[in-house]
Design an enzyme around this catalytic site. Sequence first.
Site, short mmCIF file in Angstrom:
data_model
loop_
_atom_site.label_atom_id
_atom_site.label_comp_id
_atom_site.label_asym_id
_atom_site.label_seq_id
_atom_site.Cartn_x
_atom_site.Cartn_y
_atom_site.Cartn_z
N GLY A 1 0.81 -1.21 0.00
CA GLY A 1 0.00 0.00 0.00
C GLY A 1 0.84 1.26 0.00
O GLY A 1 2.04 1.23 -0.29
N ASN A 2 0.20 2.38 0.33
CA ASN A 2 0.92 3.66 0.39
C ASN A 2 1.75 3.80 1.65
O ASN A 2 2.84 4.37 1.63
CB ASN A 2 -0.08 4.82 0.31
CG ASN A 2 -0.74 4.93 -1.04
OD1 ASN A 2 -0.05 5.01 -2.06
ND2 ASN A 2 -2.05 4.92 -1.08
N HIS B 1 1.83 1.06 4.33
CA HIS B 1 2.23 -0.21 4.94
C HIS B 1 2.28 -1.32 3.89
O HIS B 1 1.62 -1.24 2.85
CB HIS B 1 1.26 -0.62 6.05
CG HIS B 1 1.30 0.27 7.24
ND1 HIS B 1 0.47 1.37 7.38
CD2 HIS B 1 2.08 0.25 8.36
CE1 HIS B 1 0.73 1.97 8.52
NE2 HIS B 1 1.69 1.32 9.13
N VAL B 2 3.08 -2.31 4.20
CA VAL B 2 3.10 -3.57 3.44
C VAL B 2 2.67 -4.67 4.39
O VAL B 2 3.24 -4.81 5.48
CB VAL B 2 4.50 -3.88 2.88
CG1 VAL B 2 4.49 -5.23 2.16
CG2 VAL B 2 4.96 -2.78 1.93
N TYR C 1 -15.10 -3.04 -13.47
CA TYR C 1 -14.78 -1.90 -14.33
C TYR C 1 -13.27 -1.69 -14.31
O TYR C 1 -12.58 -2.09 -13.37
CB TYR C 1 -15.55 -0.65 -13.92
CG TYR C 1 -15.43 -0.22 -12.48
CD1 TYR C 1 -14.37 0.58 -12.05
CD2 TYR C 1 -16.40 -0.58 -11.55
CE1 TYR C 1 -14.27 1.00 -10.74
CE2 TYR C 1 -16.31 -0.16 -10.22
CZ TYR C 1 -15.25 0.62 -9.83
OH TYR C 1 -15.16 1.04 -8.52
N GLY D 1 -10.16 -1.02 -7.88
CA GLY D 1 -8.94 -1.30 -7.14
C GLY D 1 -8.68 -2.80 -7.02
O GLY D 1 -9.60 -3.58 -6.75
N LEU D 2 -7.42 -3.18 -7.20
CA LEU D 2 -7.06 -4.59 -7.13
C LEU D 2 -7.39 -5.17 -5.76
O LEU D 2 -7.86 -6.31 -5.65
CB LEU D 2 -5.57 -4.75 -7.44
CG LEU D 2 -4.98 -6.16 -7.36
CD1 LEU D 2 -5.70 -7.12 -8.32
CD2 LEU D 2 -3.48 -6.13 -7.65
N ASP D 3 -7.15 -4.41 -4.69
CA ASP D 3 -7.46 -4.91 -3.35
C ASP D 3 -8.95 -5.13 -3.16
O ASP D 3 -9.37 -6.11 -2.54
CB ASP D 3 -6.91 -3.96 -2.29
CG ASP D 3 -7.35 -2.52 -2.47
OD1 ASP D 3 -7.75 -2.15 -3.59
OD2 ASP D 3 -7.27 -1.74 -1.50
N ARG D 4 -9.78 -4.25 -3.73
CA ARG D 4 -11.23 -4.42 -3.63
C ARG D 4 -11.67 -5.69 -4.36
O ARG D 4 -12.51 -6.45 -3.87
CB ARG D 4 -11.95 -3.20 -4.19
CG ARG D 4 -11.72 -1.93 -3.40
CD ARG D 4 -12.38 -0.74 -4.08
NE ARG D 4 -13.84 -0.85 -4.04
CZ ARG D 4 -14.65 -0.09 -4.76
NH1 ARG D 4 -14.16 0.82 -5.60
NH2 ARG D 4 -15.97 -0.23 -4.66
#
Length: 244
Positions: free
Chosen positions: A14-15, A17-18, A79, A83-86
């Site tokens: 993420g922005n 944290h990993v 679409y 987001g890939l995480d979503r």
Amino acid sequence: MSSEAERWLAAVVGNTHVRWGWFAGESLVKVEQFPAHQPLSWPEETELWLAAVGSAPLPPRSPWVHCLELSQVPLRDPYPSLGLDRALALWAAGIRYGWPCLVIDAGTALTLTGADAEGSLVGGAILPGLGLQAQALADHTARLPKVEWDPGAPIPPRWARNTGAAIRSGILHTLLAGLRDFLADWRRRFPQGPLLVTGGDGELLYPHLRPLDAELRWDPHLVLRGIAGCRQLHRVVRKPSGAE
């Protein structure tokens, strides 16, 4: 194949944290979280499957590093800018708990993402999370402090009598009211099916949402589970040296 050979790593980059997930085969055995600016390092010749959802630097490409893309998540009808995480969290929720399903991911941004009984994306919503709302007040006002959130703390009184409690009250009560409205609308559309809460602030929100629906569950590792599912679908099985 030995259990050691089956150990592999998943990472959500993420922005800020990993999040690392150690797997043994399909079983998640350990989760760790580190600042995103910390260089990524892991044991040599260990598979690493990445979901990059922020701006943190990624490790160099190698035969052991697999960077997932949205097109590799078998969620129906996404679409292009989803987001890939979503997508990973929603697909993991559906295959683990059943369709239709709705995922509330309470991270830096709080997202709601739902899919129907066929596993097709219905849609969702995005809003600032608890920490981002608190940070915005601290950054853009002269005297309001930055408040912190404690998952074990009681819900603040609606009519607070000090500034810190008033900030927590305003953010948390309005956020919960909005989520109740979204959940009610979802249930009008889909009367049955699981509702999942995940993400860093999910532990704080879940107890306040749990009484609203008997099918609401807390699963903090949905994105990691989604990565594991994609690995099962897409990994290349390496033959032992010398095999024909």
